[in-house]
Scaffold this motif. Structure first.
Motif, mmCIF file in Angstrom:
data_model
loop_
_atom_site.group_PDB
_atom_site.id
_atom_site.type_symbol
_atom_site.label_atom_id
_atom_site.label_comp_id
_atom_site.label_asym_id
_atom_site.label_seq_id
_atom_site.Cartn_x
_atom_site.Cartn_y
_atom_site.Cartn_z
ATOM 1 N N ASN A 153 0.962 -1.125 0.015
ATOM 2 C CA ASN A 153 0.107 -0.449 -0.026
ATOM 3 C C ASN A 153 1.152 1.060 -0.026
ATOM 4 O O ASN A 153 0.938 2.537 0.300
ATOM 5 N N ASN A 154 1.802 1.202 -0.252
ATOM 6 C CA ASN A 154 2.796 1.543 -0.148
ATOM 7 C C ASN A 154 3.023 2.896 -1.270
ATOM 8 O O ASN A 154 2.476 4.168 -0.999
ATOM 9 N N ALA A 155 3.840 2.927 -2.379
ATOM 10 C CA ALA A 155 3.816 3.234 -3.425
ATOM 11 C C ALA A 155 2.818 3.006 -4.490
ATOM 12 O O ALA A 155 2.920 3.764 -5.619
ATOM 13 N N VAL A 156 2.807 2.109 -4.726
ATOM 14 C CA VAL A 156 1.180 1.869 -5.957
ATOM 15 C C VAL A 156 0.175 0.677 -4.786
ATOM 16 O O VAL A 156 0.081 0.151 -4.012
ATOM 17 N N GLY A 157 -0.168 1.484 -4.598
ATOM 18 C CA GLY A 157 -1.998 1.090 -3.902
ATOM 19 C C GLY A 157 -2.414 0.712 -4.924
ATOM 20 O O GLY A 157 -2.847 0.235 -5.972
ATOM 21 N N ARG A 161 -1.667 4.180 -8.223
ATOM 22 C CA ARG A 161 -0.604 4.630 -7.973
ATOM 23 C C ARG A 161 -0.034 5.295 -7.428
ATOM 24 O O ARG A 161 0.224 3.911 -6.740
ATOM 25 N N LEU A 162 0.673 5.767 -8.335
ATOM 26 C CA LEU A 162 2.256 5.587 -7.431
ATOM 27 C C LEU A 162 2.822 5.927 -6.013
ATOM 28 O O LEU A 162 3.237 5.240 -5.623
ATOM 29 N N ALA A 163 2.321 7.603 -5.746
ATOM 30 C CA ALA A 163 2.949 7.703 -4.504
ATOM 31 C C ALA A 163 2.321 8.454 -3.482
ATOM 32 O O ALA A 163 1.609 8.734 -4.359
ATOM 33 N N ARG A 164 2.039 8.359 -2.193
ATOM 34 C CA ARG A 164 1.268 9.648 -2.166
ATOM 35 C C ARG A 164 1.933 11.070 -2.208
ATOM 36 O O ARG A 164 3.152 11.284 -2.351
ATOM 37 N N PRO A 165 1.565 11.561 -1.624
ATOM 38 C CA PRO A 165 1.520 12.984 -1.617
ATOM 39 C C PRO A 165 3.069 13.690 -0.903
ATOM 40 O O PRO A 165 3.449 13.238 0.143
ATOM 41 N N LEU A 166 3.819 14.151 -1.713
ATOM 42 C CA LEU A 166 5.182 14.483 -0.889
ATOM 43 C C LEU A 166 4.477 15.642 0.592
ATOM 44 O O LEU A 166 3.661 16.468 0.809
ATOM 45 N N GLU A 210 10.255 1.149 -7.536
ATOM 46 C CA GLU A 210 8.897 2.441 -6.468
ATOM 47 C C GLU A 210 10.391 3.208 -5.691
ATOM 48 O O GLU A 210 10.023 5.012 -5.707
ATOM 49 N N THR A 211 11.241 2.636 -4.214
ATOM 50 C CA THR A 211 11.733 3.309 -4.014
ATOM 51 C C THR A 211 12.586 4.854 -4.393
ATOM 52 O O THR A 211 13.198 5.788 -4.280
ATOM 53 N N LEU A 400 7.753 9.852 -14.124
ATOM 54 C CA LEU A 400 9.019 8.637 -13.489
ATOM 55 C C LEU A 400 9.507 9.180 -14.136
ATOM 56 O O LEU A 400 10.221 9.538 -15.301
ATOM 57 N N ILE A 401 11.363 9.135 -13.325
ATOM 58 C CA ILE A 401 12.230 9.168 -14.359
ATOM 59 C C ILE A 401 13.127 8.314 -13.841
ATOM 60 O O ILE A 401 13.620 7.223 -13.301
ATOM 61 N N ALA A 402 13.315 7.797 -15.731
ATOM 62 C CA ALA A 402 13.985 6.730 -15.086
ATOM 63 C C ALA A 402 15.389 6.424 -15.984
ATOM 64 O O ALA A 402 16.068 7.820 -16.028
#
Length: 491
Positions: A153-157, A161-166, A210-211, A400-402
């Motif tokens: 449930n952290n980065a992809v719920g 979705r990728l992440a919670r708000p900053l 994700e991290t 995303l920044i690869a």
């Protein structure tokens, strides 16, 4: 007492009943017998004939009715199970969405549009506001909630979705932007299909990706805020490839796995793998036929509903790769002309007699050309243009920044998040995937010390003035290059 006539009438009626069909009957002392007349026999035969004719259709009709009922029952059961499955998936997605929204302090910001980034304030005037991810609803519907519960449930719920708000935290008197702590995903130990069979993708790899993506976004926006360049450079819509039907947008950075993703976009554009392998047409020309260059307004409209990404590379490795590919040897007509101009302007000495004349500008001459061109305000070629002004990551909120260093893993993560596994996974020829990810990058990296030994510290400092921001934005180390260059008292 009874009358004889009455008795005889009753006996005749009984005989008639016992002998149907119009025959005559007689009752004797030993019992009775029936004799059937001609008319009765004919009627009986016609009755049996009609029954024989009618009986088979009745049986056939009964069988068809049974088969039809069975089919209807099977369809009802199948559609019932399908409906129950959809209902269960919908309920799980709604449950995951509500839990993720209640666990965060603020909703996702609609930070993907360009005006919202121009409004973000820089250091000294405020603090960087909410910057969330934008894995769009189109992708969620396409995936059907299948990623729910697989990546934690952290980065992809549950909705992918990728992440919670900053979150904003104070560190050393400055406002910093920190992602919530990562939680370990539930690993099922299963492996999945990959871009390269040698590379094994797993839930652990997914969590590591994700991290890294979260940390890269955090670092980029901190640097953008520190240098006060949020919204400074206008978005360069010209270089974007956008596929609204597939929910992805890519800023094409040349010499940073651009040929690989050009290949993928050509597949998304409808070209077959066989055609792409045998055609001699330019990949970028093919791609632009299916994905025309967007306008700034189109980019602003589309990017809020897509997974936007870019792939970056260590700035000087990218620079050396561009030099070797375009100017060293001067095989291309355009770059051959450019190389001649560089040599004419920046070559100060001529080689000694018997020495081989370089075919094209040396690496030192190329760097001197870059410094002079930068200070004159000229526009850089796309192959060595700095990323901060080319793809403007401080003005566009990329999802995303690869990186080239983790290219296989990052590319597969992007493909899976966009729900394009069937279209793109395992479509790259194996020999090409290995060459791009292993030989191309490693060869250039190994040649770095040899080429940078041609320049001195002053020239290195001048070149870093151009590319230092790229080093900082994407977390690369530039100080190591001072160990490669010539010392001030060289010679």
């Amino acid at each position: 007492m009874f009358h004889k006539s009455t008795f005889l009438k009753g006996a005749g009626a009984a005989a008639t009943a016992l002998c149907p069909g119009g025959g005559t009957g007689s009752i004797g002392p030993t019992g009775g017998s029936c004799s059937t007349g001609t008319n009765g026999s004919m009627g009986e035969k016609q009755r049996f004939r009609k029954m024989n004719i009618l009986l088979p259709p009745v049986k056939l009709f009964t069988k068809r009715r049974c088969y039809l009922c069975i089919k209807i029952a099977v369809l009802v059961v199948v559609f019932g199970l399908y409906f129950m499955l959809l209902l269960r998936e919908s309920m799980s997605a709604l449950t995951g969405s509500s839990s993720s929204s209640s666990g965060s302090s603020a909703p996702f910001a609609s930070s993907s549009s360009m005006p919202s980034f121009a409004a973000l304030t820089s250091r000294g005037g405020g603090m960087l506001k909410k910057a969330g991810s934008k894995l769009d609803e189109m992708r969620d519907r396409r995936q059907g909630g299948r990623v729910a519960g697989r990546h934690g449930n952290n980065a992809v719920g549950a909705e992918g979705r990728l992440a919670r708000p900053l979150k904003m935290v104070a560190a050393g008197g400055k406002q910093r932007h920190q992602f919530p702590p990562q939680q370990a995903p539930a690993a099922d130990g299963s492996n999945h299909s990959t871009l390269n069979p040698v590379y094994e993708y797993s839930d652990e790899m997914n969590a590591a990706a994700e991290t890294d993506f979260n940390e890269r976004r955090m670092m980029l926006w901190n640097v953008c805020a520190d240098h006060r360049i949020i919204g400074k450079y206008p978005p360069n819509a010209w270089e974007f490839f956008i596929s609204p039907g597939h929910g992805i947008a890519w800023c094409n950075i040349f010499k940073a796995a651009s040929s690989t993703w050009m290949y993928y976009f050509n597949i998304l554009g409808g070209y077959s793998v066989q055609y792409l392998q045998r055609t001699k047409a330019s990949p970028i020309d093919l791609a632009r036929k299916r994905f025309p260059r967007p306008t700034a307004n189109e980019l602003n409209d589309y990017i809020s509903n897509t997974i936007s990404f870019l792939i970056v590379r260590e700035p000087f490795e990218r620079l050396l790769s561009a030099y070797r590919n375009k100017l060293e040897g001067c095989r291309n007509k355009y770059y051959k002309l450019l190389g001649e101009q560089i040599v004419k302007k920046f070559r100060k000495t001529h080689p000694l007699k018997g020495a081989k004349t370089p075919h094209g500008p040396t690496f030192r001459e190329f760097l001197e050309f870059l410094v002079s061109h930068y200070r004159s305000g000229g526009r850089f070629d796309e192959h060595w243009s700095p990323v901060y002004s080319f793809c403007t990551p401080c003005s566009i909120n990329f999802t995303l920044i690869a990186k080239m260093e983790t290219f296989q893993r990052d590319s597969e993560y992007i493909i899976r998040q966009a729900g394009l596994e069937t279209l793109l996974l395992n479509k790259m020829p194996r020999y090409k995937a290995r060459w791009i990810t292993n030989r191309s990058a490693s060869d250039t990296r190994n040649l770095i010390p040899r080429y940078f030994a041609q320049i001195d510290e002053k020239l290195l400092t001048d070149v870093l003035e151009i590319y230092q921001l790229d080093f900082e934005l994407f977390g690369y180390n530039s100080t190591k290059y001072y160990s490669y260059v010539q010392s001030p008292d060289y010679g």
